[in-house]
Design a protein around this motif. Structure first.
Motif, PDB file in Angstrom:
ATOM      1  N   ALA A 171     -19.555 -35.377 -32.091  1.00 32.32           N
ATOM      2  CA  ALA A 171     -18.557 -34.681 -31.262  1.00 32.32           C
ATOM      3  C   ALA A 171     -17.370 -34.237 -32.101  1.00 32.32           C
ATOM      4  O   ALA A 171     -16.851 -33.113 -31.941  1.00 32.32           O
ATOM      5  CB  ALA A 171     -18.099 -35.594 -30.131  1.00 32.32           C
ATOM      6  N   ALA A 172     -16.940 -35.095 -33.003  1.00 35.38           N
ATOM      7  CA  ALA A 172     -15.805 -34.753 -33.862  1.00 35.38           C
ATOM      8  C   ALA A 172     -16.152 -33.588 -34.786  1.00 35.38           C
ATOM      9  O   ALA A 172     -15.330 -32.683 -35.014  1.00 35.38           O
ATOM     10  CB  ALA A 172     -15.396 -35.977 -34.683  1.00 35.38           C
ATOM     11  N   ARG A 177     -22.325 -39.648 -21.605  1.00 33.91           N
ATOM     12  CA  ARG A 177     -21.305 -39.339 -22.603  1.00 33.91           C
ATOM     13  C   ARG A 177     -21.530 -37.978 -23.252  1.00 33.91           C
ATOM     14  O   ARG A 177     -20.575 -37.225 -23.473  1.00 33.91           O
ATOM     15  CB  ARG A 177     -21.284 -40.434 -23.677  1.00 33.91           C
ATOM     16  CG  ARG A 177     -20.828 -41.785 -23.169  1.00 33.91           C
ATOM     17  CD  ARG A 177     -20.570 -42.734 -24.327  1.00 33.91           C
ATOM     18  NE  ARG A 177     -20.421 -44.119 -23.866  1.00 33.91           N
ATOM     19  CZ  ARG A 177     -20.110 -45.139 -24.666  1.00 33.91           C
ATOM     20  NH1 ARG A 177     -19.913 -44.921 -25.964  1.00 33.91           N
ATOM     21  NH2 ARG A 177     -20.017 -46.356 -24.181  1.00 33.91           N
ATOM     22  N   GLU A 222     -20.102 -39.978 -31.047  1.00 35.71           N
ATOM     23  CA  GLU A 222     -18.690 -39.751 -31.361  1.00 35.71           C
ATOM     24  C   GLU A 222     -18.536 -38.970 -32.662  1.00 35.71           C
ATOM     25  O   GLU A 222     -17.720 -38.044 -32.758  1.00 35.71           O
ATOM     26  CB  GLU A 222     -17.970 -41.096 -31.470  1.00 35.71           C
ATOM     27  CG  GLU A 222     -17.930 -41.886 -30.160  1.00 35.71           C
ATOM     28  CD  GLU A 222     -17.367 -43.284 -30.346  1.00 35.71           C
ATOM     29  OE1 GLU A 222     -16.996 -43.618 -31.498  1.00 35.71           O
ATOM     30  OE2 GLU A 222     -17.314 -44.044 -29.349  1.00 35.71           O
ATOM     31  N   ARG A 223     -19.327 -39.343 -33.658  1.00 36.12           N
ATOM     32  CA  ARG A 223     -19.262 -38.675 -34.961  1.00 36.12           C
ATOM     33  C   ARG A 223     -19.630 -37.204 -34.828  1.00 36.12           C
ATOM     34  O   ARG A 223     -18.952 -36.319 -35.362  1.00 36.12           O
ATOM     35  CB  ARG A 223     -20.222 -39.405 -35.910  1.00 36.12           C
ATOM     36  CG  ARG A 223     -20.160 -38.983 -37.359  1.00 36.12           C
ATOM     37  CD  ARG A 223     -21.085 -39.867 -38.183  1.00 36.12           C
ATOM     38  NE  ARG A 223     -20.610 -41.241 -38.239  1.00 36.12           N
ATOM     39  CZ  ARG A 223     -21.386 -42.290 -38.534  1.00 36.12           C
ATOM     40  NH1 ARG A 223     -22.682 -42.129 -38.740  1.00 36.12           N
ATOM     41  NH2 ARG A 223     -20.866 -43.502 -38.600  1.00 36.12           N
ATOM     42  N   PHE A 235     -24.254 -44.674 -30.005  1.00 31.75           N
ATOM     43  CA  PHE A 235     -22.979 -44.213 -29.459  1.00 31.75           C
ATOM     44  C   PHE A 235     -22.035 -43.778 -30.576  1.00 31.75           C
ATOM     45  O   PHE A 235     -21.275 -42.819 -30.417  1.00 31.75           O
ATOM     46  CB  PHE A 235     -22.334 -45.319 -28.611  1.00 31.75           C
ATOM     47  CG  PHE A 235     -23.091 -45.618 -27.342  1.00 31.75           C
ATOM     48  CD1 PHE A 235     -23.255 -44.650 -26.368  1.00 31.75           C
ATOM     49  CD2 PHE A 235     -23.651 -46.874 -27.128  1.00 31.75           C
ATOM     50  CE1 PHE A 235     -23.952 -44.914 -25.197  1.00 31.75           C
ATOM     51  CE2 PHE A 235     -24.343 -47.154 -25.956  1.00 31.75           C
ATOM     52  CZ  PHE A 235     -24.499 -46.167 -24.997  1.00 31.75           C
ATOM     53  N   VAL A 236     -22.079 -44.478 -31.701  1.00 29.48           N
ATOM     54  CA  VAL A 236     -21.246 -44.094 -32.847  1.00 29.48           C
ATOM     55  C   VAL A 236     -21.588 -42.675 -33.277  1.00 29.48           C
ATOM     56  O   VAL A 236     -20.701 -41.866 -33.583  1.00 29.48           O
ATOM     57  CB  VAL A 236     -21.447 -45.085 -34.011  1.00 29.48           C
ATOM     58  CG1 VAL A 236     -20.803 -44.550 -35.288  1.00 29.48           C
ATOM     59  CG2 VAL A 236     -20.880 -46.453 -33.662  1.00 29.48           C
ATOM     60  N   THR A 292     -19.059 -34.416 -23.137  1.00 26.99           N
ATOM     61  CA  THR A 292     -18.399 -34.115 -24.406  1.00 26.99           C
ATOM     62  C   THR A 292     -18.484 -32.635 -24.742  1.00 26.99           C
ATOM     63  O   THR A 292     -19.587 -32.088 -24.888  1.00 26.99           O
ATOM     64  CB  THR A 292     -19.050 -34.923 -25.553  1.00 26.99           C
ATOM     65  OG1 THR A 292     -18.967 -36.321 -25.246  1.00 26.99           O
ATOM     66  CG2 THR A 292     -18.342 -34.651 -26.875  1.00 26.99           C
TER      67      THR A 292
END
Length: 463
Positions: free
Chosen positions: A166-167, A218, A163-164, A159-160, A222
């Motif tokens: 996606a940024a 997720r 997020e990484r 999951f980390v 995104t």
């Protein structure tokens, strides 16, 4: 139970494994262990038309000898056997700029799992749309570079990482094509360190625990992430497709659930691979077309049962392409007869390499074969143990093999099936210099990875 004084005192220590038989001709090669061009001529081993004594005279020992025709033929066999699939070559098995170019020329895809492997692909001019980035802990720099280069897929593992990534996609204004690594809870019949689909290990999102579905939700929600499909891998050194049945059922079940509940029909599935090769006479690898028929049949059966279309499929043969294409040649330094309890003796053949160029015997308890490479012999075979020169009792290359009883210092010994992981996992233990990789073809030898020098060894030592 291990004897308190060690293996040498255990009952039956000199009998060798049950599968090892004394050969009728100790000079003969077992073809399935060797690359296609390997043959003995008057007892001298040739690969790619190059006699190994000549190769060693020119390039030294130890040396990895890579049969280019064999590697290309195996790449084509998987490409054609798995027609309609994307076939990914495993960089981690062995990668160099030359090999990356060969793989590209043969129409395969490339799986990388580090910045270094991505650098090799970039330097080789490998088409980035045919590159996939793997790994359970990809750094932000690695992800940013992969997005910038436009790699064909990034296999997310946490999951980390979602997020990484996606940024990075948002900041760059680019879209990252994503697959989700899932664990299907299937144990491959292999060493625990290379069985990768059971629950208690570091890779992927668990299907059973619901993490894989949540990861898909997720990613789909995104912006900047394009979910292409699911990725599963059950292990390595696998000889039959039966182990994929349960994994395919669970992965395709998740695939169908994502379509039903999240409204996303994912276009791809990667069922891994990790197909086995022959290291010794006990191994019987299947040909790629047979493996493809088995795996395709499993997927089609499960899709019919679920009432869904068969997605586009990817496969990762792993060591099966480069593993058999390379052998390692060593020079014998000493031969020692070690007397054991009961009067038996073990023949130790010490060579000029060891666990610095092949860690797999020590790490995985792997078995290898070998042959006398520099001359013929009519001496009776003896059960020998080929060991390295490092300061470790576990520095063993070939645990049990029959060699001619007159094997002596100065002889050359060659070990087949060292293409996968041996050079990739090589080290400078005891400040050893890593051997070169010498490609052979049509009677010509050329260095594609040079031997390290002492200057290389000390280049990072600031004194």
């Amino acid at each position: 139970m291990t004897h308190e004084a060690g293996w040498a005192h255990a009952p039956g220590a000199l009998r060798g494994p049950a599968w090892l038989r004394e050969p009728d001709d100790v000079d003969a090669l077992m073809p399935r262990l060797w690359s296609r061009t390997a043959r003995k001529v008057d007892g001298v081993l040739q690969v790619g038309g190059v006699p190994l004594p000549e190769l060693v005279a020119a390039h030294g020992s130890p040396a990895y000898v890579l049969d280019e025709d064999d590697l290309r033929a195996r790449a084509r066999a998987f490409r054609d056997g798995f027609a309609g699939y994307d076939v990914y070559y495993a960089s981690k098995a062995f990668l160099s700029v030359a090999v990356a170019r060969w793989i590209a020329e043969e129409g395969l895809f490339l799986d990388v799992c580090s910045a270094g492997e991505l650098t090799v692909a970039e330097r080789a001019g490998f088409p980035m749309e045919r590159v996939g980035l793997h790994g359970n802990n990809k750094t932000a720099a690695e992800l940013e570079r992969a997005v910038r280069l436009g790699v064909g897929r990034i296999v997310v593992d946490s999951f980390v990482e979602i997020e990484r990534l996606a940024a990075i996609a948002a900041e760059s204004g680019r879209t990252a094509r994503v697959m989700i690594r899932v664990t299907a809870g299937v144990e491959a019949h292999t060493h625990e360190y290379i069985a990768t689909a059971h629950e208690d290990q570091k890779f992927g999102f668990s299907i059973a625990a619901g993490d894989a579905f949540e990861a898909a939700r997720r990613v789909l929600a995104t912006p900047g992430l394009d979910l292409r499909g699911l990725h599963s891998h059950i292990g390595s050194q696998i000889f039959v497709t039966a182990g994929f049945e349960v994994a395919a059922r669970r992965v395709l079940g998740l695939h169908a659930r994502i379509g039903e509940e999240l409204g996303a029909v994912l276009p791809e599935i990667d069922l891994g691979g990790g197909f086995g090769i022959a290291y010794t006479s006990q191994d019987e690898p299947a040909d790629p077309a047979h493996l493809a028929a088995g795996l395709t049949g499993i997927v089609e059966h499960e899709c019919r049962a679920l009432g869904i279309a068969v997605p586009h499929l990817s496969i990762e043969p792993g060591r099966a392409i480069v593993g058999p294409s390379m052998c390692t040649v060593y020079e014998v330094g000493t031969v020692k007869q070690v007397r054991l309890d009961g009067g038996a003796t073990r023949t130790y053949v010490s060579v000029d390499g060891g666990m610095s160029d092949n860690i797999r015997t020590a790490l995985y308890d792997a078995d290898y074969s070998c042959t006398l490479a520099s001359r013929g012999s009519t001496a009776a075979p003896v059960l020998a143990r080929v060991v390295g020169k490092h300061c470790e009792a576990g520095d063993i290359i070939v645990r049990d093999e029959f060699l001619p009883g007159d094997v002596a210092p100065g002889d050359l010994v060659a070990v087949p099936a060292t293409g996968a992981y041996c050079r990739s996992m090589a080290s400078n233990y005891n400040h050893a210099l890593r051997p070169p990789v010498v490609a052979v073809r049509d009677g010509e030898a050329r260095v594609i990875v040079r031997r390290e020098t002492e200057d290389d060894l000390l280049a990072t030592d600031l004194g």
